[in-house]
Scaffold this motif. Structure first.
Motif, PDB file in Angstrom:
ATOM      1  N   VAL A 101      33.734  32.145  24.095  1.00 28.83           N
ATOM      2  CA  VAL A 101      32.972  31.040  24.665  1.00 28.83           C
ATOM      3  C   VAL A 101      32.027  30.456  23.621  1.00 28.83           C
ATOM      4  CG1 VAL A 101      31.226  30.451  26.384  1.00 28.83           C
ATOM      5  CG2 VAL A 101      33.181  31.850  27.027  1.00 28.83           C
ATOM      6  N   TYR A 102      31.377  31.325  22.849  1.00 28.81           N
ATOM      7  CA  TYR A 102      30.469  30.853  21.798  1.00 28.81           C
ATOM      8  C   TYR A 102      31.215  30.011  20.765  1.00 28.81           C
ATOM      9  CZ  TYR A 102      27.664  30.912  17.575  1.00 28.81           C
ATOM     10  OH  TYR A 102      26.999  30.531  16.454  1.00 28.81           O
ATOM     11  N   GLN A 103      32.358  30.490  20.303  1.00 24.83           N
ATOM     12  CA  GLN A 103      33.131  29.746  19.297  1.00 24.83           C
ATOM     13  C   GLN A 103      33.630  28.419  19.869  1.00 24.83           C
ATOM     14  OE1 GLN A 103      33.464  30.338  16.126  1.00 24.83           O
ATOM     15  NE2 GLN A 103      32.401  32.292  16.185  1.00 24.83           N
ATOM     16  N   PHE A 104      34.052  28.427  21.134  1.00 25.13           N
ATOM     17  CA  PHE A 104      34.516  27.194  21.759  1.00 25.13           C
ATOM     18  C   PHE A 104      33.387  26.172  21.829  1.00 25.13           C
ATOM     19  CE2 PHE A 104      35.078  24.604  25.594  1.00 25.13           C
ATOM     20  CZ  PHE A 104      36.254  23.962  25.261  1.00 25.13           C
ATOM     21  N   LYS A 105      32.210  26.622  22.246  1.00 19.68           N
ATOM     22  CA  LYS A 105      31.067  25.703  22.329  1.00 19.68           C
ATOM     23  C   LYS A 105      30.659  25.206  20.949  1.00 19.68           C
ATOM     24  CE  LYS A 105      28.993  26.995  26.682  1.00 19.68           C
ATOM     25  NZ  LYS A 105      27.808  27.472  27.372  1.00 19.68           N
ATOM     26  N   ARG A 106      30.712  26.077  19.945  1.00 20.55           N
ATOM     27  CA  ARG A 106      30.346  25.682  18.585  1.00 20.55           C
ATOM     28  C   ARG A 106      31.330  24.653  18.035  1.00 20.55           C
ATOM     29  NH1 ARG A 106      31.508  26.945  13.462  1.00 20.55           N
ATOM     30  NH2 ARG A 106      33.072  28.490  14.007  1.00 20.55           N
ATOM     31  N   LEU A 107      32.615  24.840  18.310  1.00 13.42           N
ATOM     32  CA  LEU A 107      33.625  23.915  17.791  1.00 13.42           C
ATOM     33  C   LEU A 107      33.620  22.573  18.522  1.00 13.42           C
ATOM     34  CD1 LEU A 107      36.616  26.344  17.224  1.00 13.42           C
ATOM     35  CD2 LEU A 107      35.229  25.237  15.486  1.00 13.42           C
ATOM     36  N   THR A 108      33.270  22.592  19.800  1.00 14.22           N
ATOM     37  CA  THR A 108      33.313  21.358  20.584  1.00 14.22           C
ATOM     38  C   THR A 108      31.947  20.696  20.729  1.00 14.22           C
ATOM     39  OG1 THR A 108      33.108  22.615  22.641  1.00 14.22           O
ATOM     40  CG2 THR A 108      35.343  22.092  21.885  1.00 14.22           C
ATOM     41  N   PRO A 158      30.152  18.846  18.630  1.00 12.14           N
ATOM     42  CA  PRO A 158      30.082  17.442  18.236  1.00 12.14           C
ATOM     43  C   PRO A 158      30.758  16.489  19.229  1.00 12.14           C
ATOM     44  CG  PRO A 158      30.837  18.821  16.414  1.00 12.14           C
ATOM     45  CD  PRO A 158      30.807  19.682  17.625  1.00 12.14           C
ATOM     46  N   ILE A 159      31.713  16.993  19.981  1.00 12.31           N
ATOM     47  CA  ILE A 159      32.439  16.129  20.917  1.00 12.31           C
ATOM     48  C   ILE A 159      31.676  16.012  22.232  1.00 12.31           C
ATOM     49  CG2 ILE A 159      34.588  15.865  22.205  1.00 12.31           C
ATOM     50  CD1 ILE A 159      35.927  17.544  19.983  1.00 12.31           C
ATOM     51  N   PHE A 160      31.242  17.142  22.788  1.00 12.78           N
ATOM     52  CA  PHE A 160      30.652  17.152  24.121  1.00 12.78           C
ATOM     53  C   PHE A 160      29.135  17.205  24.128  1.00 12.78           C
ATOM     54  CE2 PHE A 160      34.890  19.141  24.800  1.00 12.78           C
ATOM     55  CZ  PHE A 160      35.421  18.141  25.601  1.00 12.78           C
ATOM     56  N   ARG A 161      28.490  17.341  22.993  1.00 11.72           N
ATOM     57  CA  ARG A 161      27.027  17.417  22.888  1.00 11.72           C
ATOM     58  C   ARG A 161      26.467  18.534  23.757  1.00 11.72           C
ATOM     59  NH1 ARG A 161      27.333  14.452  18.766  1.00 11.72           N
ATOM     60  NH2 ARG A 161      27.442  12.213  18.968  1.00 11.72           N
ATOM     61  N   TRP A 162      26.924  19.766  23.551  1.00 13.13           N
ATOM     62  CA  TRP A 162      26.472  20.935  24.323  1.00 13.13           C
ATOM     63  C   TRP A 162      25.000  21.121  24.150  1.00 13.13           C
ATOM     64  CZ3 TRP A 162      29.800  22.327  27.771  1.00 13.13           C
ATOM     65  CH2 TRP A 162      31.178  22.337  27.508  1.00 13.13           C
TER      66      TRP A 162
END
Length: 90
Positions: A77-84, A86-90
């Motif tokens: 989950v951490y890696q997914f949020k880190r990679l995405t 820039p796209i989703f502005r987590w």
């Protein structure tokens, strides 16, 4: 929680909540499917042994991958949020 004659083992850390009884029911169902697949391989006719073996091996690989994903769920989950990010502005 319904009364049980024993304590259920702890659920591995997951990024979402799942009731332990539901989790272990899913594990039991997968175990039964695993046993049926193995028996189909053992008792298959000679001409169907190879296809039954492929299905059995894919089942084993799938269970191992799901287990590894469950053990590493917080990191995934951490890696997914880190990679995405820039796209989703987590």
């Amino acid at each position: 929680m319904p009364p049980l004659p024993f304590n259920l083992p702890p659920v591995p850390p997951l990024p979402f909540y799942i009731h332990p009884l539901v989790f272990w029911t899913i594990v039991l169902i997968v175990g039964i499917i695993f046993a049926i697949t193995f028996m189909r391989f053992l008792f298959a006719p000679a001409e169907e042994k190879s296809s039954a073996l492929v299905i059995f091996i894919l089942m084993v690989v799938g269970v191992v991958l799901i287990y590894l994903a469950a053990l590493n769920a917080p990191q995934i989950v951490y890696q997914f949020k880190r990679l995405t990010a820039p796209i989703f502005r987590w």
